[in-house]
Design a protein around this motif. Structure first.
Motif, PDB file in Angstrom:
ATOM      1  N   ASP A  92       0.842  -1.211   0.000  1.00 40.92           N
ATOM      2  CA  ASP A  92       0.000   0.000   0.000  1.00 40.92           C
ATOM      3  C   ASP A  92       0.870   1.252   0.000  1.00 40.92           C
ATOM      4  N   ALA A  93       1.918   1.232   0.815  1.00 39.46           N
ATOM      5  CA  ALA A  93       2.814   2.383   0.892  1.00 39.46           C
ATOM      6  C   ALA A  93       3.557   2.586  -0.421  1.00 39.46           C
ATOM      7  N   ALA A  94       3.910   1.494  -1.089  1.00 35.83           N
ATOM      8  CA  ALA A  94       4.596   1.600  -2.376  1.00 35.83           C
ATOM      9  C   ALA A  94       3.714   2.259  -3.424  1.00 35.83           C
ATOM     10  N   VAL A  95       2.452   1.880  -3.446  1.00 36.37           N
ATOM     11  CA  VAL A  95       1.504   2.506  -4.381  1.00 36.37           C
ATOM     12  C   VAL A  95       1.386   3.989  -4.071  1.00 36.37           C
ATOM     13  N   ALA A  96       1.247   4.330  -2.800  1.00 38.77           N
ATOM     14  CA  ALA A  96       1.121   5.732  -2.396  1.00 38.77           C
ATOM     15  C   ALA A  96       2.360   6.537  -2.753  1.00 38.77           C
ATOM     16  N   ALA A  97       3.525   5.875  -2.757  1.00 44.85           N
ATOM     17  CA  ALA A  97       4.785   6.550  -3.078  1.00 44.85           C
ATOM     18  C   ALA A  97       5.029   6.647  -4.581  1.00 44.85           C
ATOM     19  N   GLY A  98       4.128   6.094  -5.389  1.00 45.48           N
ATOM     20  CA  GLY A  98       4.281   6.177  -6.839  1.00 45.48           C
ATOM     21  C   GLY A  98       5.217   5.154  -7.431  1.00 45.48           C
ATOM     22  N   LEU A  99       5.480   4.075  -6.697  1.00 46.99           N
ATOM     23  CA  LEU A  99       6.360   3.037  -7.217  1.00 46.99           C
ATOM     24  C   LEU A  99       5.615   2.125  -8.189  1.00 46.99           C
ATOM     25  N   GLY A 100       6.362   1.584  -9.140  1.00 48.64           N
ATOM     26  CA  GLY A 100       5.773   0.634 -10.064  1.00 48.64           C
ATOM     27  C   GLY A 100       6.047  -0.810  -9.687  1.00 48.64           C
ATOM     28  N   GLU A 101       7.088  -1.021  -8.855  1.00 53.45           N
ATOM     29  CA  GLU A 101       7.454  -2.392  -8.484  1.00 53.45           C
ATOM     30  C   GLU A 101       8.071  -2.395  -7.089  1.00 53.45           C
TER      31      GLU A 101
END
Length: 263
Positions: free
Chosen positions: A25-34
């Protein structure tokens, strides 16, 4: 540009706190793709005792449960941060044969067995002499690990500096590090920029310059996040540093095979 975080820890690490789903969830919020989860698999504990095996079923179960939740939003990869795999090749090979493994960071967290094996986090560094004694041992161990096939990328090459409050320089290890990086390149492997949750970016420039001089091309970036709020910290800055030092690609992994993405 693809933004990735290839060094993260979940509740399955001894020093982890939260499940993979919250890190994702945090990765999505941070704009990460992977995002690659790289929970600790160490063959030595913090006091230098031997550790055998790894709870791979729990790692696979958590991964399989989480992947469908993020379909179309985030690519997830299943990795390990493999601590001192070179101290027991038989055990290391058994762990590396585990199914569904995408990525392996080879790390040195401990003093050598001959020096007692204590984790660098718990070592005392009262003065520069103590720091350099630890670094002598650290790079000696890393030199052994670099010559093996027990990793995909060499992890946080400047790791012990995190815990040393006395100013020290890696200049005296320049040729040792060069030799280590040459072995990495000769083995078709890579290194990581470990941002230490965004705290160390500029410190990587001399390492990257040496690596590039050795013909290195494979680089992953990772925050070393153990909490959701740390996921992705320093990743954009690390990618910018890669570009500044002449690198053209960022690496990701699937089933232990690298894929290079143009920066």
């Amino acid at each position: 540009m693809l933004l990735t975080d290839y060094h993260t820890h979940s509740v399955l690490s001894p020093d982890g706190n939260v499940p993979l789903a919250r890190m994702a969830d945090a990765a999505v919020a941070a704009g990460l793709g992977e995002l690659c989860i790289t929970d600790h698999c160490d063959l030595m504990d913090q006091d230098g005792g031997r550790v055998y095996g790894y709870n791979w079923p729990a790692a696979v179960s958590q991964f399989r449960e989480t992947v469908p939740m993020f379909q179309g939003r985030l690519n997830l990869r299943l990795g390990l941060e493999f601590g001192v795999p070179h101290v027991d090749r038989t055990a290391a090979e058994q762990i590396l044969s585990l199914p569904e493994l995408d990525f392996v960071i080879g790390s040195v967290h401990n003093l050598s067995p001959a020096r007692g094996g204590r984790d660098f986090y718990f070592v005392d560094y009262p003065d520069a002499d103590a720091c350099y004694a630890a670094l002598d041992d650290y790079f000696a161990s890393m030199s052994v690990l670099a010559c093996t096939d027990l990793y995909d990328v060499l992890g946080h090459i400047i790791y012990p500096l995190r815990y040393m409050h006395t100013p020290v320089s890696l200049e005296r290890y320049r040729e040792t590090i060069r030799t280590i990086l040459r072995k990495v390149v000769e083995g078709g492997r890579g290194i990581e920029i470990n941002t230490y949750r965004g705290r160390t970016i500029a410190d990587w420039q001399p390492i990257l310059e040496l690596y590039r001089d050795c013909g290195g091309e494979i680089v992953t970036v990772g925050s070393d996040a153990h909490l959701p709020e740390h996921v992705g910290l320093g990743i954009s800055e690390a990618c910018a540093l890669l570009q500044q030092t002449g690198f053209r690609y960022l690496a990701t992994y699937e089933k232990r095979k690298p894929e290079l993405h143009r920066l």
